[in-house]
Design a protein around this motif. Structure first.
Motif, PDB file in Angstrom:
ATOM      1  N   THR A 122      13.824  11.985  -5.203  1.00 56.56           N
ATOM      2  CA  THR A 122      13.629  10.296  -6.153  1.00 56.56           C
ATOM      3  C   THR A 122      12.157  10.059  -4.763  1.00 56.56           C
ATOM      4  OG1 THR A 122      14.480   9.051  -4.944  1.00 56.56           O
ATOM      5  CG2 THR A 122      14.924   9.436  -7.131  1.00 56.56           C
ATOM      6  N   ALA A 123      12.700  10.836  -3.572  1.00 59.62           N
ATOM      7  CA  ALA A 123      11.388  10.438  -1.990  1.00 59.62           C
ATOM      8  C   ALA A 123       9.792  10.543  -2.595  1.00 59.62           C
ATOM      9  CB  ALA A 123      11.692  11.519  -1.113  1.00 59.62           C
ATOM     10  N   PRO A 124       9.444  10.828  -1.710  1.00 62.25           N
ATOM     11  CA  PRO A 124       7.649  10.786  -2.179  1.00 62.25           C
ATOM     12  C   PRO A 124       6.960  12.178  -2.072  1.00 62.25           C
ATOM     13  CG  PRO A 124       8.060   8.334  -0.732  1.00 62.25           C
ATOM     14  CD  PRO A 124       9.454   9.098  -1.315  1.00 62.25           C
ATOM     15  N   GLY A 125       6.701  12.191  -3.261  1.00 61.63           N
ATOM     16  CA  GLY A 125       6.565  14.015  -2.768  1.00 61.63           C
ATOM     17  C   GLY A 125       7.094  14.449  -3.743  1.00 61.63           C
ATOM     18  N   SER A 126       7.757  14.257  -4.188  1.00 57.83           N
ATOM     19  CA  SER A 126       8.901  15.185  -5.061  1.00 57.83           C
ATOM     20  C   SER A 126       8.409  15.180  -6.372  1.00 57.83           C
ATOM     21  CB  SER A 126      10.544  14.998  -5.267  1.00 57.83           C
ATOM     22  OG  SER A 126      10.957  14.077  -4.152  1.00 57.83           O
ATOM     23  N   GLN A 127       8.533  16.718  -6.981  1.00 55.19           N
ATOM     24  CA  GLN A 127       8.294  17.224  -7.789  1.00 55.19           C
ATOM     25  C   GLN A 127       8.794  16.535  -9.127  1.00 55.19           C
ATOM     26  OE1 GLN A 127       9.912  21.155  -9.018  1.00 55.19           O
ATOM     27  NE2 GLN A 127      11.458  20.537  -9.528  1.00 55.19           N
ATOM     28  N   SER A 128       7.745  16.181 -10.290  1.00 57.21           N
ATOM     29  CA  SER A 128       8.428  15.456 -11.205  1.00 57.21           C
ATOM     30  C   SER A 128      10.203  15.627 -11.767  1.00 57.21           C
ATOM     31  CB  SER A 128       7.490  15.367 -12.646  1.00 57.21           C
ATOM     32  OG  SER A 128       8.231  14.179 -13.140  1.00 57.21           O
ATOM     33  N   PRO A 129      10.821  14.731 -11.674  1.00 57.49           N
ATOM     34  CA  PRO A 129      12.374  15.111 -12.302  1.00 57.49           C
ATOM     35  C   PRO A 129      12.218  14.672 -14.329  1.00 57.49           C
ATOM     36  CG  PRO A 129      12.085  11.935 -12.303  1.00 57.49           C
ATOM     37  CD  PRO A 129      10.457  12.794 -11.717  1.00 57.49           C
ATOM     38  N   TYR A 130      11.324  14.233 -14.896  1.00 60.33           N
ATOM     39  CA  TYR A 130      11.324  13.992 -15.972  1.00 60.33           C
ATOM     40  C   TYR A 130      10.273  15.765 -16.653  1.00 60.33           C
ATOM     41  CZ  TYR A 130      11.583  10.075 -14.449  1.00 60.33           C
ATOM     42  OH  TYR A 130      11.813   8.302 -13.734  1.00 60.33           O
ATOM     43  N   GLY A 131      10.249  16.920 -15.977  1.00 63.17           N
ATOM     44  CA  GLY A 131      10.527  18.418 -16.401  1.00 63.17           C
ATOM     45  C   GLY A 131       8.846  18.689 -16.806  1.00 63.17           C
ATOM     46  N   LEU A 132       8.751  19.368 -17.290  1.00 59.75           N
ATOM     47  CA  LEU A 132       7.412  19.708 -17.640  1.00 59.75           C
ATOM     48  C   LEU A 132       6.282  18.887 -18.570  1.00 59.75           C
ATOM     49  CD1 LEU A 132       4.211  22.003 -18.335  1.00 59.75           C
ATOM     50  CD2 LEU A 132       5.845  21.530 -20.654  1.00 59.75           C
ATOM     51  N   TRP A 133       6.488  17.970 -18.961  1.00 61.52           N
ATOM     52  CA  TRP A 133       6.799  16.520 -19.509  1.00 61.52           C
ATOM     53  C   TRP A 133       5.873  15.848 -18.739  1.00 61.52           C
ATOM     54  CZ3 TRP A 133       3.590  14.625 -23.056  1.00 61.52           C
ATOM     55  CH2 TRP A 133       3.199  13.032 -22.441  1.00 61.52           C
ATOM     56  N   GLY A 134       6.561  15.289 -17.217  1.00 59.02           N
ATOM     57  CA  GLY A 134       6.411  15.059 -16.081  1.00 59.02           C
ATOM     58  C   GLY A 134       5.573  15.396 -15.456  1.00 59.02           C
ATOM     59  N   ALA A 135       5.348  16.831 -15.140  1.00 60.60           N
ATOM     60  CA  ALA A 135       4.410  17.270 -14.499  1.00 60.60           C
ATOM     61  C   ALA A 135       2.746  17.237 -14.820  1.00 60.60           C
ATOM     62  CB  ALA A 135       4.985  18.656 -14.623  1.00 60.60           C
ATOM     63  N   LEU A 136       3.018  17.293 -16.263  1.00 60.85           N
ATOM     64  CA  LEU A 136       1.893  17.088 -17.143  1.00 60.85           C
ATOM     65  C   LEU A 136       0.546  16.311 -16.578  1.00 60.85           C
ATOM     66  CD1 LEU A 136       2.558  18.802 -20.690  1.00 60.85           C
ATOM     67  CD2 LEU A 136       1.027  19.563 -18.409  1.00 60.85           C
ATOM     68  N   GLY A 137       1.893  14.722 -16.171  1.00 59.75           N
ATOM     69  CA  GLY A 137       1.671  13.476 -15.211  1.00 59.75           C
ATOM     70  C   GLY A 137       0.820  13.275 -14.642  1.00 59.75           C
ATOM     71  N   THR A 138       0.837  14.480 -13.983  1.00 62.38           N
ATOM     72  CA  THR A 138       1.418  14.498 -12.273  1.00 62.38           C
ATOM     73  C   THR A 138      -0.631  14.661 -12.017  1.00 62.38           C
ATOM     74  OG1 THR A 138       2.398  15.626 -11.539  1.00 62.38           O
ATOM     75  CG2 THR A 138       3.403  14.359 -11.630  1.00 62.38           C
ATOM     76  N   ARG A 139      -0.845  14.357 -10.987  1.00 68.89           N
ATOM     77  CA  ARG A 139      -1.937  14.972 -10.559  1.00 68.89           C
ATOM     78  C   ARG A 139      -2.139  15.910  -9.379  1.00 68.89           C
ATOM     79  NH1 ARG A 139      -3.233   9.513  -8.316  1.00 68.89           N
ATOM     80  NH2 ARG A 139      -3.701   9.799  -6.291  1.00 68.89           N
TER      81      ARG A 139
ATOM     82  N   VAL B  48       0.825  -1.324  -0.023  1.00 65.28           N
ATOM     83  CA  VAL B  48      -0.067   0.082   0.241  1.00 65.28           C
ATOM     84  C   VAL B  48       0.891   1.063   0.134  1.00 65.28           C
ATOM     85  CG1 VAL B  48      -1.643   1.388   1.667  1.00 65.28           C
ATOM     86  CG2 VAL B  48      -1.879  -0.851   1.460  1.00 65.28           C
ATOM     87  N   ALA B  49       1.849   1.298   1.244  1.00 65.67           N
ATOM     88  CA  ALA B  49       2.690   2.314   1.497  1.00 65.67           C
ATOM     89  C   ALA B  49       3.302   2.602  -0.702  1.00 65.67           C
ATOM     90  CB  ALA B  49       3.765   2.600   2.206  1.00 65.67           C
ATOM     91  N   ASN B  50       4.152   1.634  -1.066  1.00 66.23           N
ATOM     92  CA  ASN B  50       4.571   1.417  -2.625  1.00 66.23           C
ATOM     93  C   ASN B  50       3.479   2.083  -3.406  1.00 66.23           C
ATOM     94  OD1 ASN B  50       6.886   0.337  -1.610  1.00 66.23           O
ATOM     95  ND2 ASN B  50       6.182  -1.457  -2.361  1.00 66.23           N
ATOM     96  N   PHE B  51       2.341   1.951  -3.526  1.00 67.51           N
ATOM     97  CA  PHE B  51       1.335   2.370  -4.000  1.00 67.51           C
ATOM     98  C   PHE B  51       1.294   3.452  -4.519  1.00 67.51           C
ATOM     99  CE2 PHE B  51      -2.606   2.809  -5.307  1.00 67.51           C
ATOM    100  CZ  PHE B  51      -3.164   2.695  -6.721  1.00 67.51           C
ATOM    101  N   ARG B  52       0.439   4.552  -2.959  1.00 68.68           N
ATOM    102  CA  ARG B  52       0.319   5.164  -2.832  1.00 68.68           C
ATOM    103  C   ARG B  52       1.582   6.862  -2.574  1.00 68.68           C
ATOM    104  NH1 ARG B  52      -2.494   4.633   2.777  1.00 68.68           N
ATOM    105  NH2 ARG B  52      -5.066   4.308   2.531  1.00 68.68           N
ATOM    106  N   ALA B  53       2.698   6.302  -2.847  1.00 70.78           N
ATOM    107  CA  ALA B  53       3.965   6.906  -3.788  1.00 70.78           C
ATOM    108  C   ALA B  53       4.655   6.752  -4.837  1.00 70.78           C
ATOM    109  CB  ALA B  53       5.147   6.368  -2.199  1.00 70.78           C
ATOM    110  N   SER B  54       3.863   6.755  -5.068  1.00 67.18           N
ATOM    111  CA  SER B  54       4.289   6.068  -7.040  1.00 67.18           C
ATOM    112  C   SER B  54       2.733   6.647  -7.482  1.00 67.18           C
ATOM    113  CB  SER B  54       5.079   5.291  -7.727  1.00 67.18           C
ATOM    114  OG  SER B  54       4.160   3.630  -7.203  1.00 67.18           O
ATOM    115  N   ASP B  55       1.585   6.238  -6.656  1.00 67.84           N
ATOM    116  CA  ASP B  55       0.482   6.465  -7.674  1.00 67.84           C
ATOM    117  C   ASP B  55       0.451   8.037  -7.397  1.00 67.84           C
ATOM    118  OD1 ASP B  55      -2.522   7.265  -8.165  1.00 67.84           O
ATOM    119  OD2 ASP B  55      -3.078   7.062  -6.338  1.00 67.84           O
ATOM    120  N   ARG B  56       0.339   8.735  -8.939  1.00 65.93           N
ATOM    121  CA  ARG B  56       1.131   9.835  -9.094  1.00 65.93           C
ATOM    122  C   ARG B  56      -0.198  10.280 -10.348  1.00 65.93           C
ATOM    123  NH1 ARG B  56       5.356  12.692  -6.474  1.00 65.93           N
ATOM    124  NH2 ARG B  56       5.953  13.426  -8.807  1.00 65.93           N
TER     125      ARG B  56
END
Length: 436
Positions: free
Chosen positions: A409-426, A238-246
């Motif tokens: 890479t810590a949970p809650g960090s901004q996307s390391p993949y720039g604008l493209w990654g940021a558009l994927g996170t909710r 559950v912890a793994n899922f919540r951290a990467s569930d973005r």
């Protein structure tokens, strides 16, 4: 009649010498028909050839523009369907669902994932199945949601049982060799007309997949439910899922519009993708990175042919041929079939941990298309945007955000993949201040 008048008449009939002879010859020659010379004919043919050469690319470009517009319209229909679904059920469709056999829940392992009339369903019904009634495909939905008498499935333990609702497996597309017809049905709304892929080894193909965000670690087998036991959960999983569930969509979980804290217009809900043509294209056939791809998403780049950068230079042997086909089944949950993420920029390579079966493998499931220079995405507000290959995408060698990570890479960090990654996170709170 005077002398002057006679001279004029003689001149007109050509009897006056010497100019009369010249005039008479001129009058006779002016009435002769004259054809093209060989040189003139060749010049005309050359001009026509040049004009045709200029016209054909323009015609092809116009046709592709029409196909691209049709592709965009399909996505708009799906965006409207998502909002209508949410209005009806107060949630988005679940990606990874299906009836579960309550009698097998306590058994654990793979038995816990069996269909209630024991077909190997594995809760692999994708979100596109739930959208069927909302994209004017009620007839297909009726076949899926009701028992089918087109055949029977064979199981050693349970004998012969008929197809029940949503029973057909979505990985091999057959149950012991008996095809489940709905999964082989091509849904026009789910296909981009620019993509030429048809037929086997795929089932009913799709060019659109749900977006799970900027994570590689969220794929099947690494989320809330472990691959060995879909029903039972643990604190760690559950912890793994919540951290990467973005992303807007999860695997096996439901989300709502209220969960998209970054704003519907700033978050990608779905993305376009190519289907496999069997030509070792980097966007449709996977290669293995050897070790965890989530630690280095561009790990497979050395396997790309330097002379033909859209194709792999290496070959692999696939255990299940359909499983090696991107977009091979619109009804499935499997990552390669109906999932995209925002790790590598559009039209980059598909790389995973394993070399053959990507059903439960982590991978760089980026968007792709047969359009020139980019691919379509569907924003959560229903808008369709065309994302270019050159979008700012951060560090393609950076590890993704996950449970147990540190620093970037810590949970809650901004996307390391720039604008493209940021558009994927909710809900990562990145500021979208660039054009895309």
């Amino acid at each position: 009649m005077g002398t002057g008048t006679k001279l004029v008449q003689l001149f007109r009939v050509g009897s006056f010498h010497p100019s009369g002879q010249i005039m008479s010859h001129f009058n006779r020659s002016s009435h002769k028909l004259r054809g093209f010379t060989l040189v003139e004919l060749l010049v005309v043919i050359a001009i026509i050839g040049v004009l045709v050469g200029l016209l054909l690319p323009a015609v092809q470009a116009a046709r592709e523009a029409a196909r691209r517009m049709s592709c965009s319209n399909n996505f708009k229909q799906m965006g409207l369907a998502l909002h209508n679904y949410h209005s009806a059920y107060n949630q988005l469709p679940i990606h990874g669902t299906g009836p579960i056999n309550e009698a097998h829940r306590a058994l654990g392992g793979s038995a816990a994932r069996w269909n209630k009339d024991p077909a190997h369903q594995y809760s692999r019904i994708g979100a596109l199945v739930g959208l069927l009634p909302f994209v004017e495909q009620q007839a297909i939905w009726e076949r899926v949601s009701n028992p089918l008498t087109i055949g029977t499935t064979q199981f050693t333990e349970f004998g012969t049982v008929p197809y029940t609702e949503m029973q057909g497996t979505t990985t091999q597309f057959t149950s012991d060799g008996v095809s489940y017809d709905p999964w082989f049905t091509e849904i026009k709304t789910y296909r981009c007309p620019s993509d030429p892929g048809v037929g086997l080894p795929a089932g009913g193909r799709t060019n659109y997949g749900v977006c799970i965000g900027d994570s590689i670690s969220l794929n099947l087998g690494a989320g809330k439910y472990s691959d060995s036991n879909l029903i039972t959960t643990s604190t760690t999983s559950v912890a793994n899922f919540r951290a990467s569930d973005r992303g807007v969509f999860d695997v096996y979980e439901k989300n709502k519009f209220r969960d998209i804290l970054d704003g519907l217009s700033n978050t990608i809900a779905m993305g376009e993708m190519n289907t496999d043509l069997g030509d070792s294209h980097i966007t449709t056939e996977t290669r293995g990175g050897g070790t965890a791809v989530q630690n280095k998403p561009d790990r497979c780049r050395p396997q790309i042919n330097p002379n033909r950068p859209q194709f792999w230079s290496t070959t692999v042997s696939h255990t299940f041929t359909p499983l090696a086909s991107r977009g091979a089944c619109w009804a499935a949950t499997a990552p390669g079939f109906t999932i995209v993420n925002t790790v590598l920029p559009p039209n980059r390579e598909y790389c995973n941990d394993a070399n053959q079966d990507f059903v439960a493998s982590n991978g760089t499931l980026t968007v792709s298309s047969r359009h020139q220079g980019g691919a379509h995405v569907l924003m959560a507000d229903g808008a369709v945007r065309f994302i270019t290959d050159s979008i700012e995408a951060g560090n393609s060698s950076a590890a993704d955000v996950r449970n147990g990570g540190s620093g970037a890479t810590a949970p809650g960090s901004q996307s390391p993949y720039g604008l493209w990654g940021a558009l994927g996170t909710r809900a990562a709170k990145e500021v979208i201040d660039q054009e895309f």
